[in-house]
Motif scaffolding. Structure first.
Motif, PDB file in Angstrom:
ATOM      1  N   UNK A   4     157.945  73.827  96.521  1.00  0.00           N
ATOM      2  CA  UNK A   4     159.137  74.580  96.904  1.00  0.00           C
ATOM      3  C   UNK A   4     158.686  75.799  97.691  1.00  0.00           C
ATOM      4  N   UNK A   5     158.980  75.798  98.982  1.00  0.00           N
ATOM      5  CA  UNK A   5     158.581  76.896  99.867  1.00  0.00           C
ATOM      6  C   UNK A   5     159.835  77.609 100.346  1.00  0.00           C
ATOM      7  N   UNK A   6     159.923  78.903 100.024  1.00  0.00           N
ATOM      8  CA  UNK A   6     161.086  79.718 100.374  1.00  0.00           C
ATOM      9  C   UNK A   6     160.644  80.762 101.394  1.00  0.00           C
ATOM     10  N   UNK A   7     161.286  80.779 102.552  1.00  0.00           N
ATOM     11  CA  UNK A   7     160.901  81.676 103.636  1.00  0.00           C
ATOM     12  C   UNK A   7     161.982  82.739 103.800  1.00  0.00           C
ATOM     13  N   UNK A   8     161.620  84.001 103.547  1.00  0.00           N
ATOM     14  CA  UNK A   8     162.580  85.103 103.626  1.00  0.00           C
ATOM     15  C   UNK A   8     162.607  85.655 105.053  1.00  0.00           C
ATOM     16  N   UNK A   9     163.713  85.455 105.742  1.00  0.00           N
ATOM     17  CA  UNK A   9     163.886  85.933 107.117  1.00  0.00           C
ATOM     18  C   UNK A   9     164.650  87.252 107.117  1.00  0.00           C
ATOM     19  N   UNK A  10     164.395  88.093 108.149  1.00  0.00           N
ATOM     20  CA  UNK A  10     165.040  89.415 108.153  1.00  0.00           C
ATOM     21  C   UNK A  10     165.598  89.823 109.513  1.00  0.00           C
ATOM     22  N   UNK A  11     165.757  88.848 110.428  1.00  0.00           N
ATOM     23  CA  UNK A  11     166.356  89.093 111.747  1.00  0.00           C
ATOM     24  C   UNK A  11     165.473  89.959 112.651  1.00  0.00           C
ATOM     25  N   UNK A  12     164.177  90.030 112.378  1.00  0.00           N
ATOM     26  CA  UNK A  12     163.256  90.766 113.239  1.00  0.00           C
ATOM     27  C   UNK A  12     162.378  89.769 113.996  1.00  0.00           C
ATOM     28  N   UNK A  13     161.517  90.294 114.871  1.00  0.00           N
ATOM     29  CA  UNK A  13     160.606  89.434 115.627  1.00  0.00           C
ATOM     30  C   UNK A  13     159.630  88.699 114.712  1.00  0.00           C
ATOM     31  N   UNK A  14     159.438  89.230 113.519  1.00  0.00           N
ATOM     32  CA  UNK A  14     158.508  88.608 112.568  1.00  0.00           C
ATOM     33  C   UNK A  14     158.994  87.225 112.126  1.00  0.00           C
ATOM     34  N   UNK A  36     164.918  78.282 104.032  1.00  0.00           N
ATOM     35  CA  UNK A  36     164.997  79.577 104.696  1.00  0.00           C
ATOM     36  C   UNK A  36     166.135  80.372 104.061  1.00  0.00           C
ATOM     37  N   UNK A  37     165.889  81.659 103.854  1.00  0.00           N
ATOM     38  CA  UNK A  37     166.883  82.464 103.147  1.00  0.00           C
ATOM     39  C   UNK A  37     166.956  83.855 103.774  1.00  0.00           C
ATOM     40  N   UNK A  38     168.163  84.379 103.844  1.00  0.00           N
ATOM     41  CA  UNK A  38     168.361  85.736 104.367  1.00  0.00           C
ATOM     42  C   UNK A  38     169.465  86.405 103.565  1.00  0.00           C
ATOM     43  N   UNK A  62     175.291  85.833 112.227  1.00  0.00           N
ATOM     44  CA  UNK A  62     173.927  85.837 111.688  1.00  0.00           C
ATOM     45  C   UNK A  62     173.450  84.411 111.454  1.00  0.00           C
ATOM     46  N   UNK A  63     174.344  83.567 110.949  1.00  0.00           N
ATOM     47  CA  UNK A  63     174.001  82.160 110.701  1.00  0.00           C
ATOM     48  C   UNK A  63     173.535  81.486 111.991  1.00  0.00           C
ATOM     49  N   UNK A  64     174.279  81.682 113.075  1.00  0.00           N
ATOM     50  CA  UNK A  64     173.915  81.055 114.353  1.00  0.00           C
ATOM     51  C   UNK A  64     172.593  81.602 114.875  1.00  0.00           C
ATOM     52  N   UNK A  65     172.407  82.921 114.733  1.00  0.00           N
ATOM     53  CA  UNK A  65     171.165  83.542 115.199  1.00  0.00           C
ATOM     54  C   UNK A  65     169.949  82.933 114.505  1.00  0.00           C
ATOM     55  N   UNK A  66     170.032  82.819 113.192  1.00  0.00           N
ATOM     56  CA  UNK A  66     168.906  82.280 112.432  1.00  0.00           C
ATOM     57  C   UNK A  66     168.736  80.779 112.662  1.00  0.00           C
ATOM     58  N   UNK A  83     170.024  79.374 103.909  1.00  0.00           N
ATOM     59  CA  UNK A  83     170.969  79.944 102.951  1.00  0.00           C
ATOM     60  C   UNK A  83     171.143  81.427 103.227  1.00  0.00           C
ATOM     61  N   UNK A  84     172.385  81.872 103.314  1.00  0.00           N
ATOM     62  CA  UNK A  84     172.685  83.295 103.476  1.00  0.00           C
ATOM     63  C   UNK A  84     173.225  83.845 102.163  1.00  0.00           C
ATOM     64  N   UNK A  85     172.623  84.929 101.714  1.00  0.00           N
ATOM     65  CA  UNK A  85     173.092  85.629 100.526  1.00  0.00           C
ATOM     66  C   UNK A  85     173.792  86.909 100.959  1.00  0.00           C
ATOM     67  N   UNK A  86     174.628  87.440 100.112  1.00  0.00           N
ATOM     68  CA  UNK A  86     175.266  88.728 100.370  1.00  0.00           C
ATOM     69  C   UNK A  86     175.138  89.584  99.118  1.00  0.00           C
TER      70      UNK A  86
END
Length: 282
Positions: A4-14, A36-38, A62-66, A83-86
């Motif tokens: 199970x690999x979870x990748x935390x994205x943050x909307x940056x160039x990283x 993928x999760x943000x 944000x969903x479309x961007x990611x 997956x998008x969390x709030x």
């Protein structure tokens, strides 16, 4: 590698680095699905911006961007989910989501410079979660050939050893950093004491090698710490060894409860990133 690999994205160039790294991990370890999760911190929108966005649905944007970022590298949509969390607390949200998967997991985070701050988030996630955490520097590519294991030979070493076996590094160097308190220097022979400390480290490693069935190809390096911190020495030795990956336990031999992070691990993840990725084993 945990499946199970979870990748935390943050909307940056990283994000581009993390998505590419995740793709390489998936290919190398035959991971069937990447998560993928943000987390969207709605509370961070100030009052003026909230009014400006009153008629705009920010979540789909944000969903479309990611999705666009991920689809540039992952051609098969069936191989991942986004997956998008709030919530106000990103670390808590990610931890709860991972916990609900009920499987051993690795969380992939961007390892950024101090001013951009990944350290606090990584610290909290490592404290909260039972998942391993993999910190990846910007523009880093996946590599597994050379692995550095800093260790104090505490009981957590067996977990790190098992993880490195599973990762499959071809060249592994175990780094033992020892320290002689300066208060004793007026009364002891510094050089002789260093020799004894090195001999003790080699004896400890030989015993561990036999007990844990460590591969003969693994190499031990001892390093005397003077003024430098253990984290500084790990960073230096990582460069000298040209390590693709530094693998260490979340905490070492101290008796502090497990909800706290070991001082060396804590200092290392708050350093300016160097070329190696950091894998923290829980």
């Amino acid at each position: 590698m945990n499946k199970t690999l979870v990748v935390a994205l943050d909307l940056t160039e990283h994000d581009h680095t993390l998505i590419g790294y995740a793709k390489q991990l998936q290919s190398h370890y035959n991971i069937k699905h990447i998560h993928f999760i943000h987390n969207i911190k709605v509370s961070e929108l100030d009052e003026l911006l909230t009014e400006m966005l009153a008629d705009v649905q920010i979540v789909p944007i944000i969903q479309r961007n990611l999705e666009n970022k991920v689809q540039q590298i992952f051609q098969e949509q069936s191989s991942y989910t986004l997956t998008l969390l709030e919530g106000d607390n990103t670390e808590f949200g990610i931890n709860e989501w991972v916990k609900n998967q009920k499987e051993p997991a690795t969380i992939l985070l961007g390892w950024k410079s101090a001013e951009n701050g990944t350290g606090a988030m990584a610290q909290k996630l490592i404290r909260l979660s039972q998942a391993d955490v993999l910190l990846v520097p910007k523009d880093s590519t996946f590599g597994i050939n050379r692995i550095l294991i800093p260790s104090d030979f505490s009981p957590t070493f067996s977990r790190v050893k098992n993880k490195v076996d599973a990762l499959g590094g071809q060249q592994v160097q175990v780094l033992k950093v020892y320290h002689i308190p300066s208060v004793f220097f007026p009364f002891i022979d510094d050089e002789a004491t260093q020799q004894k400390a090195e001999k003790l480290a080699k004896t400890q490693y030989a015993e561990l090698s036999k007990k844990l069935n460590i591969a003969p190809s693994w190499q031990l390096k001892t390093q005397y710490r003077k003024e430098k911190s253990v984290a500084d020495i790990i960073a230096r030795e990582s460069r000298l060894f040209r390590a693709d990956l530094v693998v260490l336990a979340a905490k070492g031999s101290n008796s502090i409860p497990s909800i706290f992070l070991g001082s060396t691990t804590n200092e290392l993840i708050n350093k300016e990133p160097f070329q190696s990725a950091i894998y923290v084993v829980k």
